[in-house]
Scaffold this active site. Sequence first.
Site, mmCIF file in Angstrom:
data_model
loop_
_atom_site.group_PDB
_atom_site.id
_atom_site.type_symbol
_atom_site.label_atom_id
_atom_site.label_comp_id
_atom_site.label_asym_id
_atom_site.label_seq_id
_atom_site.Cartn_x
_atom_site.Cartn_y
_atom_site.Cartn_z
ATOM 1 N N TYR A 65 -0.600 12.784 -55.212
ATOM 2 C CA TYR A 65 0.325 13.959 -55.099
ATOM 3 C C TYR A 65 0.632 14.402 -56.659
ATOM 4 C CZ TYR A 65 1.686 11.590 -50.606
ATOM 5 O OH TYR A 65 1.619 10.825 -49.578
ATOM 6 N N HIS A 129 -5.223 5.043 -48.760
ATOM 7 C CA HIS A 129 -4.542 6.473 -48.399
ATOM 8 C C HIS A 129 -5.803 6.915 -47.286
ATOM 9 C CE1 HIS A 129 -2.115 10.303 -50.299
ATOM 10 N NE2 HIS A 129 -2.229 10.269 -48.964
HETATM 11 N N1 LIG Z 1 -0.195 8.937 -46.627
HETATM 12 C C1 LIG Z 1 -0.421 9.858 -46.078
HETATM 13 O O1 LIG Z 1 -1.437 10.262 -45.441
HETATM 14 C C2 LIG Z 1 0.761 10.958 -46.094
HETATM 15 C C3 LIG Z 1 0.555 12.192 -45.343
HETATM 16 C C4 LIG Z 1 1.702 12.942 -45.377
HETATM 17 C C5 LIG Z 1 3.108 12.442 -45.614
HETATM 18 N N2 LIG Z 1 3.020 11.315 -46.462
HETATM 19 C C6 LIG Z 1 4.553 10.952 -47.098
HETATM 20 O O2 LIG Z 1 5.214 11.179 -46.103
HETATM 21 C C7 LIG Z 1 6.400 11.961 -46.478
HETATM 22 C C8 LIG Z 1 6.665 12.716 -45.368
HETATM 23 O O3 LIG Z 1 5.792 13.808 -44.883
HETATM 24 P P1 LIG Z 1 6.001 15.241 -44.959
HETATM 25 O O4 LIG Z 1 6.635 15.753 -46.297
HETATM 26 O O5 LIG Z 1 4.778 15.818 -44.765
HETATM 27 O O6 LIG Z 1 6.687 15.656 -43.694
HETATM 28 P P2 LIG Z 1 8.470 15.588 -43.220
HETATM 29 O O7 LIG Z 1 9.224 14.398 -43.909
HETATM 30 O O8 LIG Z 1 8.112 15.572 -41.814
HETATM 31 O O9 LIG Z 1 8.957 17.202 -43.539
HETATM 32 C C9 LIG Z 1 9.087 17.583 -44.857
HETATM 33 C C10 LIG Z 1 9.606 18.869 -45.031
HETATM 34 O O10 LIG Z 1 10.763 19.093 -44.186
HETATM 35 C C11 LIG Z 1 11.813 19.789 -44.627
HETATM 36 N N3 LIG Z 1 12.925 19.084 -44.348
HETATM 37 C C12 LIG Z 1 13.526 17.942 -44.780
HETATM 38 N N4 LIG Z 1 14.887 17.672 -44.222
HETATM 39 C C13 LIG Z 1 15.187 19.108 -43.748
HETATM 40 C C14 LIG Z 1 16.421 19.436 -43.458
HETATM 41 N N5 LIG Z 1 17.524 18.662 -43.313
HETATM 42 N N6 LIG Z 1 16.451 20.740 -43.184
HETATM 43 C C15 LIG Z 1 15.502 21.635 -43.279
HETATM 44 N N7 LIG Z 1 14.308 21.036 -43.699
HETATM 45 C C16 LIG Z 1 14.223 19.909 -44.055
HETATM 46 C C17 LIG Z 1 11.175 19.536 -46.021
HETATM 47 O O11 LIG Z 1 11.710 20.666 -46.912
HETATM 48 P P3 LIG Z 1 12.799 20.694 -48.194
HETATM 49 O O12 LIG Z 1 12.142 20.136 -49.050
HETATM 50 O O13 LIG Z 1 13.426 22.009 -48.413
HETATM 51 O O14 LIG Z 1 13.825 19.706 -47.758
HETATM 52 C C18 LIG Z 1 9.713 19.522 -46.286
HETATM 53 O O15 LIG Z 1 9.175 20.872 -46.048
HETATM 54 C C19 LIG Z 1 5.594 12.822 -47.521
HETATM 55 O O16 LIG Z 1 6.322 13.276 -48.679
HETATM 56 C C20 LIG Z 1 4.590 11.545 -48.115
HETATM 57 O O17 LIG Z 1 5.402 10.846 -48.968
HETATM 58 C C21 LIG Z 1 1.888 10.535 -46.587
#
Ligand SMILES: NC(=O)c1ccc[n+]([C@@H]2O[C@H](COP(=O)([O-])OP(=O)(O)OC[C@H]3O[C@@H](n4cnc5c(N)ncnc54)[C@H](OP(=O)(O)O)[C@@H]3O)[C@@H](O)[C@H]2O)c1
Length: 261
Positions: A65, A129
């Site tokens: 990241y 990962h």
């Molecule tokens: N290990 C892996 O392979 C892997 C892969 C993907 C993700 N992850 C981890 O999981 C975490 C979450 O996954 P993700 O970031 O892909 O997806 P997510 O949590 O499903 O969605 C994040 C998105 O939702 C938006 N959001 C959050 N709350 C909101 C609200 N109340 N209203 C409107 N928009 C909202 C955020 O924008 P804003 O910033 O504008 O709020 C962001 O763009 C990552 O940050 C990472 O730490 C791990």
Amino acid sequence: MTLQTLTTGNGQPISRLGLGTVKLGRNEQVKYPQAFSIPDDLTAKKLLSTALSLGINIVDTAPAYGQSEERLGRFLINQRHEWHIVTKVGEEFNHGQSHFDFSKKHIRFSIERSLKRLRTDYLDTVLLHSNGNDVDIIQRDGALDTLLAIKREGLIRYIGVSTKTTEGGLLALNDSDIVMASYNLRYTEEEAVLKKAETLSKAIFIKKAFDSGYACSTEAISKTFKKIFSFPAVASIIIGTINTHHLENNLALLPKQKAEL
Ligand SMILES: NC(=O)c1ccc[n+]([C@@H]2O[C@H](COP(=O)([O-])OP(=O)(O)OC[C@H]3O[C@@H](n4cnc5c(N)ncnc54)[C@H](OP(=O)(O)O)[C@@H]3O)[C@@H](O)[C@H]2O)c1
């Protein structure tokens, strides 16, 4: 291991919502609906202090990241033990491209680097990962065994895999404390992993609960939380946000726990 044992360094139970930090470190090759700028230091620090003051004490990062680990190391230096820090090994992201290495040598190098970047002498959770070849990583590369050896040395409290397949998640549960699985209103394929975790008293962290930003209406968020927390193994949902209002809004939409009713 039971779910009750998942704590911060200073012994507090981890929160039901965690903070994902992709957007604190990297804004290229990501799949969010809108382009964004990486928050400056002041904004990022405020996000973390707001999260902690609202009771969020688990933060998810990874070497892949971008600047995320290094920035967390600087921002959390005086509050390290108040957090449960999750990081990962195996994926590297350089010059706009990911590459993967699950060898013993790389895992050890990566963990030592994470300790330095995060300015700490222990990592709460380290996950493999995955690049999608979950089963190969576990069986062929023996990467979970390497993590287990490092856990025994006392550098890591919990180990597991951030998986991409149901088969991999089911396999990973056997030798992990925690599996990080994807689950949201549109993607429920890994449900079997959430169910098996309960039978083994293992913990699940959920990623992509809002479909990476495509399922964020108030109604969608409420439904998502209700559905995901119907699986008792889910210890925390890791939401990626850089917006403190979204953070507050998400917390307000959490279903009440039995003790609060
Ligand atoms: N290990 C892996 O392979 C892997 C892969 C993907 C993700 N992850 C981890 O999981 C975490 C979450 O996954 P993700 O970031 O892909 O997806 P997510 O949590 O499903 O969605 C994040 C998105 O939702 C938006 N959001 C959050 N709350 C909101 C609200 N109340 N209203 C409107 N928009 C909202 C955020 O924008 P804003 O910033 O504008 O709020 C962001 O763009 C990552 O940050 C990472 O730490 C791990």
